[in-house]
Design an enzyme around this catalytic site. Structure first.
Site, PDB file in Angstrom:
ATOM      1  N   LYS A  78       1.353  -1.555  -0.129  1.00  0.00           N
ATOM      2  CA  LYS A  78      -0.160   0.202  -0.055  1.00  0.00           C
ATOM      3  C   LYS A  78       1.101   0.912   0.205  1.00  0.00           C
ATOM      4  CE  LYS A  78      -3.313   3.218   3.102  1.00  0.00           C
ATOM      5  NZ  LYS A  78      -3.660   3.285   4.053  1.00  0.00           N
TER       6      LYS A  78
ATOM      7  N   GLU B 162      -8.766  12.217  12.702  1.00  0.00           N
ATOM      8  CA  GLU B 162      -7.770  10.847  13.214  1.00  0.00           C
ATOM      9  C   GLU B 162      -6.871  11.791  13.974  1.00  0.00           C
ATOM     10  OE1 GLU B 162      -5.454   7.598  10.551  1.00  0.00           O
ATOM     11  OE2 GLU B 162      -6.786   9.135   9.347  1.00  0.00           O
TER      12      GLU B 162
END
Length: 419
Positions: free
Chosen positions: A178, A223
């Site tokens: 990723k 976040e």
């Protein structure tokens, strides 16, 4: 590292009745404002008692050393004794080792509110001497930026899709699992922008996010990289995103699809694993949920997981942030390979975008978010770089990732508009 040496600081925290404290962001002056606010709670600050700038691989360690030395010399009077009271620093750290400029700022005045607690802290230097009690009257609302024009940043949309396609090709070749690729958009006004305007708009539109401003970097991040509070460590992981339509019934169906999406679940699993692996050496016990929940924000929905642990030692919130950065949510997996690929193909300098942003106090408690949904004032302040990034895996579609990045640019883009 560059820093001012203020000598021994004196920090005095006085308890206030919550009813005495106006809406926090309305207290900010235009000069040197700092903020960390969520759902009307948190802290705002202004003035500069001390500042430290660091860069390179040792940026976190250098900042932590400077802070510990400052704390050791400080004289603190704290009648509230809660996380965020007493001597306090706000910080923002560069994403990459190079180039990058990271900063810790110790303000002159801090006003905080949290649950039943409210307080004001004044921080004095040996040179300045004691200051008068700060005025907690609200300030005039900031004016909206004038005649804002948006242009492509370092890479235009078409070229960025090619960057994503290259990332997908590298993943499919087995080089990594990723990579998180970001892009920027440039907003230009006809006069310097008063950052209090976008801050107030972001706080009103995204109350569940942490609205921050440190040294010209501002935003509303959903976040929480890490929170340390009296030995309890928590971290919220967001990875896997879908854009909302505004139709509640349709959005519920999209949320269900997001929760079943193999691409998004794969991306999310990488991110959770990277956070758990980074925290484990610093925690005596941990709780890592088996499956994520869907976090609903006004413009997008995310897969989310809250990882929790008990701190093993006296490791500070900044030490934990350094251990976690960059997580798979902002870098990729494996981290070293992903960060190298970002530097090779992304085509822009992230600066402090996607780096830790937040605060810490003298006891080591603190909150460090990830500087997402953010913008950075540059030059004379009439220009803002807006940032957004997307997690790319082997099944990613470049056009879909471009659409996701456009959705993530909306919060800061809209914050620059008139009321």
């Amino acid at each position: 590292m560059t820093s001012c040496d203020p000598g021994a600081l004196t920090a005095s925290t006085t308890r206030l009745a919550p009813a005495e404290v106006p809406a926090l962001l309305r207290l900010l002056p235009r000069q040197d404002p700092l903020s960390w606010v969520r759902r009307g709670e948190g802290m705002v600050a202004w003035g500069v008692a001390a500042v430290c700038r660091t860069d390179g691989p040792a940026r976190f360690a250098d900042a932590a050393k400077w802070w510990s030395e400052l704390v050791a010399r400080a004289d603190v009077h704290d009648e509230v004794d809660e996380p965020g009271t007493g001597l306090l620093a706000f910080g923002s750290f560069a994403f990459a080792e190079q180039p990058g400029d990271s900063v810790l700022v110790v303000p002159r005045v801090v006003v905080g509110r949290r649950g039943e607690h409210a307080w004001v802290t004044t921080i004095d230097t040996q040179e300045s001497g004691p200051q008068e009690a700060p005025d907690l009257a609200v300030t005039e609302p900031a004016a909206a930026p004038a005649d804002v024009v948006f242009t492509d940043g370092a890479v235009d949309g078409e070229s960025w899709m090619s960057v994503v396609a290259e990332g997908v090709a590298r993943i499919r070749s087995g080089a990594l699992e990723k990579v998180v690729l970001a892009r920027d958009l440039v907003a230009t006004a006809t006069a310097p922008i008063d950052v209090r305007h976008p801050l107030s708009r972001l706080a009103a539109s995204y109350p569940m996010c942490w609205t921050f401003h440190v040294d010209r970097l501002f935003g509303a991040t959903p976040e929480m990289l890490v929170r340390r509070e009296r030995g309890l460590v928590t971290s919220r992981v967001l990875a896997g995103t879908i854009r909302r339509t505004g139709d509640d019934e349709h959005d519920l169906a999209l949320a269900a699809a997001l929760a079943r999406s193999s691409k998004d679940l794969e991306e999310h699993e990488y991110a959770v694993r990277s956070v758990a692996d980074a925290l484990e050496p610093h925690c005596s016990s941990m709780n890592v949920p088996e499956s994520p929940f869907v976090l609903h924000l006004p413009n997008v929905m995310h897969l989310a997981t809250d990882v929790a642990g008990v701190a093993r030692d006296e490791t500070s919130a900044l030490d934990l942030a350094a251990a976690l950065h960059p997580s798979a949510a902002v870098g990729g997996t494996p981290t070293e390979s992903a960060v190298a690929l970002i530097a090779e193909i992304e085509g822009m300098d992230r600066g402090r975008y996607a780096g830790p942003v937040g605060w810490m106090d003298a006891s080591g408690d603190g909150e460090w978010g990830i500087a997402l949904r953010s913008g950075e004032l540059v030059g004379d302040g009439s220009t803002v770089r807006l940032f957004a990034g997307c997690g790319v895996v082997g099944s990613s579609d470049p056009a879909a990732e471009l659409a996701e990045s456009q959705a993530k640019l909306i919060p800061v883009r809209d914050s620059l508009a008139a009321d």
